[in-house]
Structure formats: structure tokens, C-alpha cells
Motif scaffolding. Sequence first.
Motif, PDB file in Angstrom:
ATOM      1  N   ASP A 157      48.365  50.726  37.685  1.00  0.00           N
ATOM      2  CA  ASP A 157      48.819  49.369  37.986  1.00  0.00           C
ATOM      3  C   ASP A 157      50.330  49.422  38.189  1.00  0.00           C
ATOM      4  O   ASP A 157      51.070  49.768  37.274  1.00  0.00           O
ATOM      5  CB  ASP A 157      48.468  48.435  36.831  1.00  0.00           C
ATOM      6  CG  ASP A 157      48.870  47.004  37.076  1.00  0.00           C
ATOM      7  OD1 ASP A 157      49.557  46.722  38.083  1.00  0.00           O
ATOM      8  OD2 ASP A 157      48.503  46.151  36.268  1.00  0.00           O
ATOM      9  N   LYS A 191      52.583  44.621  41.841  1.00  0.00           N
ATOM     10  CA  LYS A 191      52.006  43.952  43.011  1.00  0.00           C
ATOM     11  C   LYS A 191      50.947  44.785  43.709  1.00  0.00           C
ATOM     12  O   LYS A 191      50.233  44.284  44.564  1.00  0.00           O
ATOM     13  CB  LYS A 191      53.105  43.598  44.011  1.00  0.00           C
ATOM     14  CG  LYS A 191      54.042  42.531  43.505  1.00  0.00           C
ATOM     15  CD  LYS A 191      55.038  42.140  44.564  1.00  0.00           C
ATOM     16  CE  LYS A 191      55.948  41.043  44.045  1.00  0.00           C
ATOM     17  NZ  LYS A 191      56.879  40.595  45.077  1.00  0.00           N
ATOM     18  N   GLU A 192      50.857  46.079  43.371  1.00  0.00           N
ATOM     19  CA  GLU A 192      49.857  46.924  44.008  1.00  0.00           C
ATOM     20  C   GLU A 192      49.228  47.878  43.006  1.00  0.00           C
ATOM     21  O   GLU A 192      49.798  48.151  41.949  1.00  0.00           O
ATOM     22  CB  GLU A 192      50.445  47.703  45.184  1.00  0.00           C
ATOM     23  CG  GLU A 192      51.508  48.700  44.801  1.00  0.00           C
ATOM     24  CD  GLU A 192      52.128  49.409  46.001  1.00  0.00           C
ATOM     25  OE1 GLU A 192      52.026  48.905  47.133  1.00  0.00           O
ATOM     26  OE2 GLU A 192      52.713  50.481  45.789  1.00  0.00           O
ATOM     27  N   TYR A 208      47.104  52.981  48.239  1.00  0.00           N
ATOM     28  CA  TYR A 208      47.564  51.779  47.546  1.00  0.00           C
ATOM     29  C   TYR A 208      46.741  50.577  48.000  1.00  0.00           C
ATOM     30  O   TYR A 208      46.181  50.557  49.087  1.00  0.00           O
ATOM     31  CB  TYR A 208      49.057  51.527  47.786  1.00  0.00           C
ATOM     32  CG  TYR A 208      49.390  51.090  49.189  1.00  0.00           C
ATOM     33  CD1 TYR A 208      49.511  49.738  49.501  1.00  0.00           C
ATOM     34  CD2 TYR A 208      49.574  52.018  50.211  1.00  0.00           C
ATOM     35  CE1 TYR A 208      49.815  49.328  50.789  1.00  0.00           C
ATOM     36  CE2 TYR A 208      49.875  51.620  51.496  1.00  0.00           C
ATOM     37  CZ  TYR A 208      49.988  50.271  51.781  1.00  0.00           C
ATOM     38  OH  TYR A 208      50.272  49.862  53.064  1.00  0.00           O
ATOM     39  N   SER A 209      46.669  49.581  47.115  1.00  0.00           N
ATOM     40  CA  SER A 209      45.938  48.349  47.406  1.00  0.00           C
ATOM     41  C   SER A 209      46.750  47.157  46.930  1.00  0.00           C
ATOM     42  O   SER A 209      47.319  47.182  45.840  1.00  0.00           O
ATOM     43  CB  SER A 209      44.583  48.347  46.681  1.00  0.00           C
ATOM     44  OG  SER A 209      43.940  47.086  46.833  1.00  0.00           O
ATOM     45  N   THR A 210      46.795  46.111  47.752  1.00  0.00           N
ATOM     46  CA  THR A 210      47.409  44.841  47.343  1.00  0.00           C
ATOM     47  C   THR A 210      46.336  43.761  47.208  1.00  0.00           C
ATOM     48  O   THR A 210      46.649  42.584  47.098  1.00  0.00           O
ATOM     49  CB  THR A 210      48.475  44.398  48.373  1.00  0.00           C
ATOM     50  OG1 THR A 210      47.870  44.318  49.662  1.00  0.00           O
ATOM     51  CG2 THR A 210      49.640  45.379  48.406  1.00  0.00           C
ATOM     52  N   THR A 211      45.062  44.193  47.216  1.00  0.00           N
ATOM     53  CA  THR A 211      43.924  43.266  47.163  1.00  0.00           C
ATOM     54  C   THR A 211      43.029  43.550  45.953  1.00  0.00           C
ATOM     55  O   THR A 211      41.820  43.430  46.032  1.00  0.00           O
ATOM     56  CB  THR A 211      43.080  43.373  48.450  1.00  0.00           C
ATOM     57  OG1 THR A 211      42.611  44.728  48.576  1.00  0.00           O
ATOM     58  CG2 THR A 211      43.887  42.977  49.675  1.00  0.00           C
ATOM     59  N   TRP A 263      41.958  49.746  50.652  1.00  0.00           N
ATOM     60  CA  TRP A 263      42.942  50.780  50.333  1.00  0.00           C
ATOM     61  C   TRP A 263      43.584  51.323  51.587  1.00  0.00           C
ATOM     62  O   TRP A 263      42.938  51.426  52.621  1.00  0.00           O
ATOM     63  CB  TRP A 263      42.271  51.907  49.549  1.00  0.00           C
ATOM     64  CG  TRP A 263      41.771  51.453  48.215  1.00  0.00           C
ATOM     65  CD1 TRP A 263      40.529  50.938  47.951  1.00  0.00           C
ATOM     66  CD2 TRP A 263      42.485  51.418  47.000  1.00  0.00           C
ATOM     67  NE1 TRP A 263      40.435  50.603  46.624  1.00  0.00           N
ATOM     68  CE2 TRP A 263      41.624  50.888  45.994  1.00  0.00           C
ATOM     69  CE3 TRP A 263      43.781  51.799  46.622  1.00  0.00           C
ATOM     70  CZ2 TRP A 263      42.010  50.733  44.683  1.00  0.00           C
ATOM     71  CZ3 TRP A 263      44.170  51.638  45.295  1.00  0.00           C
ATOM     72  CH2 TRP A 263      43.286  51.116  44.352  1.00  0.00           C
ATOM     73  N   ARG A 287      48.956  56.253  51.480  1.00  0.00           N
ATOM     74  CA  ARG A 287      50.414  56.280  51.315  1.00  0.00           C
ATOM     75  C   ARG A 287      50.889  57.632  51.820  1.00  0.00           C
ATOM     76  O   ARG A 287      50.394  58.661  51.402  1.00  0.00           O
ATOM     77  CB  ARG A 287      50.750  56.088  49.844  1.00  0.00           C
ATOM     78  CG  ARG A 287      52.156  56.336  49.521  1.00  0.00           C
ATOM     79  CD  ARG A 287      53.039  55.221  49.015  1.00  0.00           C
ATOM     80  NE  ARG A 287      52.792  53.848  49.322  1.00  0.00           N
ATOM     81  CZ  ARG A 287      52.823  52.874  48.418  1.00  0.00           C
ATOM     82  NH1 ARG A 287      53.017  53.137  47.151  1.00  0.00           N
ATOM     83  NH2 ARG A 287      52.650  51.633  48.774  1.00  0.00           N
TER      84      ARG A 287
END
Length: 76
Positions: free
Chosen positions: A49, A52-53, A64-67, A72, A75
Motif C-alpha cells: 500500500d 494513492k496506489e 501499480y493500481s489506482t483502482t 493494473w 511500472r
Amino acid sequence: MGQMIIHQKELIRINTTKNSIEYSITDGRSWHHRFTATTMMGTLLDLADCGKELLLSTSKGLYYSTTKGASWHKRS
């Protein structure tokens, strides 16, 4: 990094049997499917964690994931 983290009041884990991401909003009493890895991603190894991502380490790279792990992106 680990195979289960707490992110925005959800437990999120790697299901190593299904090579997928699951989440729980009931403190782990029940789990729901969120994402299944493609063969291009390889084996899911670790989650982190980062605010924000989320970061996901796999046998074929870092994603990386922002959802909350629903999608995904590699990177580079």
C-alpha cells in the motif's frame, strides 16, 4: 510487501491458488474476486500500500493500481 494488506478500510490479498486479487470488507470473514492476472503478468508475489496506489510485484515485473486492484499497469 506482503500477500495481504489493508487499503482504504479493505483487506486485499493475493489468492495464490487462483493467481488473483481478492478483497474483504468483513475483516476477512468473506472474500470477493477483484482481478485475475494474465499470463503476461506472471505469478503474483507481493502487495504494498503506497497511499494513492497499490504496488504489485510479480514474476514478470512491478505493477501499480489506482483502482484498489481492479486494474493494473506495468511500472517501467
